[in-house]
Design a protein around this motif. Structure first.
Motif, PDB file in Angstrom:
ATOM      1  N   GLU A  60       0.854  -1.184   0.000  1.00 43.75           N
ATOM      2  CA  GLU A  60       0.000   0.000   0.000  1.00 43.75           C
ATOM      3  C   GLU A  60       0.894   1.239   0.000  1.00 43.75           C
ATOM      4  O   GLU A  60       1.806   1.343   0.818  1.00 43.75           O
ATOM      5  N   LEU A  61       0.647   2.123  -0.941  1.00 42.96           N
ATOM      6  CA  LEU A  61       1.414   3.361  -1.081  1.00 42.96           C
ATOM      7  C   LEU A  61       0.464   4.532  -1.251  1.00 42.96           C
ATOM      8  O   LEU A  61      -0.662   4.367  -1.725  1.00 42.96           O
ATOM      9  N   THR A  62       0.944   5.729  -0.923  1.00 42.37           N
ATOM     10  CA  THR A  62       0.181   6.949  -1.181  1.00 42.37           C
ATOM     11  C   THR A  62       1.000   7.840  -2.096  1.00 42.37           C
ATOM     12  O   THR A  62       2.126   8.218  -1.770  1.00 42.37           O
ATOM     13  N   GLY A  63       0.447   8.132  -3.270  1.00 47.03           N
ATOM     14  CA  GLY A  63       1.081   9.053  -4.212  1.00 47.03           C
ATOM     15  C   GLY A  63       0.414  10.408  -4.120  1.00 47.03           C
ATOM     16  O   GLY A  63      -0.752  10.515  -3.746  1.00 47.03           O
ATOM     17  N   SER A  64       1.168  11.440  -4.460  1.00 49.74           N
ATOM     18  CA  SER A  64       0.585  12.783  -4.436  1.00 49.74           C
ATOM     19  C   SER A  64       0.935  13.525  -5.719  1.00 49.74           C
ATOM     20  O   SER A  64       1.890  13.187  -6.415  1.00 49.74           O
ATOM     21  N   SER A  65       0.123  14.532  -6.011  1.00 46.56           N
ATOM     22  CA  SER A  65       0.333  15.350  -7.204  1.00 46.56           C
ATOM     23  C   SER A  65      -0.405  16.663  -7.030  1.00 46.56           C
ATOM     24  O   SER A  65      -1.492  16.702  -6.451  1.00 46.56           O
TER      25      SER A  65
ATOM     26  N   GLN B 100      -0.217   7.537 -10.771  1.00 50.29           N
ATOM     27  CA  GLN B 100       0.962   7.193 -11.569  1.00 50.29           C
ATOM     28  C   GLN B 100       2.247   7.378 -10.772  1.00 50.29           C
ATOM     29  O   GLN B 100       3.180   6.575 -10.903  1.00 50.29           O
ATOM     30  N   ASN B 101       2.312   8.395  -9.943  1.00 53.54           N
ATOM     31  CA  ASN B 101       3.502   8.606  -9.115  1.00 53.54           C
ATOM     32  C   ASN B 101       3.720   7.435  -8.165  1.00 53.54           C
ATOM     33  O   ASN B 101       4.853   6.978  -7.987  1.00 53.54           O
ATOM     34  N   ALA B 102       2.657   6.937  -7.557  1.00 49.22           N
ATOM     35  CA  ALA B 102       2.780   5.786  -6.655  1.00 49.22           C
ATOM     36  C   ALA B 102       3.193   4.528  -7.413  1.00 49.22           C
ATOM     37  O   ALA B 102       4.092   3.804  -6.990  1.00 49.22           O
ATOM     38  N   VAL B 103       2.551   4.275  -8.558  1.00 49.72           N
ATOM     39  CA  VAL B 103       2.865   3.077  -9.346  1.00 49.72           C
ATOM     40  C   VAL B 103       4.293   3.153  -9.894  1.00 49.72           C
ATOM     41  O   VAL B 103       5.036   2.168  -9.840  1.00 49.72           O
ATOM     42  N   SER B 104       4.681   4.309 -10.389  1.00 45.71           N
ATOM     43  CA  SER B 104       6.043   4.466 -10.925  1.00 45.71           C
ATOM     44  C   SER B 104       7.095   4.241  -9.852  1.00 45.71           C
ATOM     45  O   SER B 104       8.120   3.597 -10.091  1.00 45.71           O
ATOM     46  N   ARG B 105       6.833   4.764  -8.662  1.00 49.90           N
ATOM     47  CA  ARG B 105       7.793   4.586  -7.562  1.00 49.90           C
ATOM     48  C   ARG B 105       7.908   3.118  -7.177  1.00 49.90           C
ATOM     49  O   ARG B 105       8.995   2.604  -6.944  1.00 49.90           O
TER      50      ARG B 105
ATOM     51  N   ALA C  60      -4.955  22.242  -3.504  1.00 44.13           N
ATOM     52  CA  ALA C  60      -3.529  22.482  -3.746  1.00 44.13           C
ATOM     53  C   ALA C  60      -2.844  21.216  -4.262  1.00 44.13           C
ATOM     54  O   ALA C  60      -1.968  21.289  -5.121  1.00 44.13           O
ATOM     55  N   TYR C  61      -3.223  20.062  -3.719  1.00 46.87           N
ATOM     56  CA  TYR C  61      -2.706  18.810  -4.256  1.00 46.87           C
ATOM     57  C   TYR C  61      -3.582  17.652  -3.820  1.00 46.87           C
ATOM     58  O   TYR C  61      -4.371  17.753  -2.898  1.00 46.87           O
ATOM     59  N   TRP C  62      -3.422  16.544  -4.552  1.00 47.01           N
ATOM     60  CA  TRP C  62      -4.177  15.321  -4.332  1.00 47.01           C
ATOM     61  C   TRP C  62      -3.277  14.284  -3.685  1.00 47.01           C
ATOM     62  O   TRP C  62      -2.090  14.214  -3.984  1.00 47.01           O
ATOM     63  N   GLN C  63      -3.858  13.453  -2.830  1.00 45.26           N
ATOM     64  CA  GLN C  63      -3.184  12.281  -2.292  1.00 45.26           C
ATOM     65  C   GLN C  63      -4.084  11.081  -2.567  1.00 45.26           C
ATOM     66  O   GLN C  63      -5.269  11.102  -2.227  1.00 45.26           O
ATOM     67  N   VAL C  64      -3.526  10.050  -3.172  1.00 41.92           N
ATOM     68  CA  VAL C  64      -4.289   8.846  -3.499  1.00 41.92           C
ATOM     69  C   VAL C  64      -3.549   7.641  -2.925  1.00 41.92           C
ATOM     70  O   VAL C  64      -2.383   7.421  -3.246  1.00 41.92           O
ATOM     71  N   THR C  65      -4.232   6.889  -2.058  1.00 39.99           N
ATOM     72  CA  THR C  65      -3.657   5.661  -1.513  1.00 39.99           C
ATOM     73  C   THR C  65      -4.115   4.504  -2.381  1.00 39.99           C
ATOM     74  O   THR C  65      -5.305   4.369  -2.682  1.00 39.99           O
ATOM     75  N   VAL C  66      -3.146   3.700  -2.816  1.00 45.18           N
ATOM     76  CA  VAL C  66      -3.421   2.560  -3.677  1.00 45.18           C
ATOM     77  C   VAL C  66      -2.819   1.294  -3.083  1.00 45.18           C
ATOM     78  O   VAL C  66      -1.785   1.340  -2.426  1.00 45.18           O
ATOM     79  N   LYS C  67      -3.498   0.191  -3.320  1.00 46.89           N
ATOM     80  CA  LYS C  67      -2.913  -1.120  -3.093  1.00 46.89           C
ATOM     81  C   LYS C  67      -2.386  -1.572  -4.443  1.00 46.89           C
ATOM     82  O   LYS C  67      -3.094  -1.460  -5.452  1.00 46.89           O
ATOM     83  N   ILE C  68      -1.162  -2.054  -4.457  1.00 51.97           N
ATOM     84  CA  ILE C  68      -0.537  -2.510  -5.700  1.00 51.97           C
ATOM     85  C   ILE C  68      -0.211  -3.990  -5.541  1.00 51.97           C
ATOM     86  O   ILE C  68       0.441  -4.392  -4.571  1.00 51.97           O
TER      87      ILE C  68
END
Length: 73
Positions: A10-15, A24-29, A55-63
């Motif tokens: 589980e990761l959280t990406g932001s943009s 995409q930031n979370a998946v790329s990392r 101002a920005y988004w945070q999305v938590t994903v399970k990969i």
């Protein structure tokens, strides 16, 4: 069809641009250190507000990724 075993992280990406960029930031990392990435699931969406605007988004994903022979489950 082969039987697969998946490990899930589980990761959280932001943009500051979009939800899609945050994902995409979370998946790329994850792809920088893991192999065999197969799927993702969005489990949480948050945003940060400044001056009444997003101002920005945070999305938590399970990969999910498949394990290779000899990998720890």
């Amino acid at each position: 069809m082969d039987n697969h075993v998946y490990k899930i992280i589980e990761l959280t990406g932001s943009s500051d641009t979009s939800l899609e960029d945050a994902i995409q930031n979370a998946v790329s990392r994850a792809g920088q250190t893991l192999r065999n990435l197969r799927w993702f699931e969005v489990v949480d969406i948050r945003g940060y507000i400044e001056n009444s605007r997003v101002a920005y988004w945070q999305v938590t994903v399970k990969i999910g990724f498949t394990l290779e022979e000899g990998d720890e489950p």
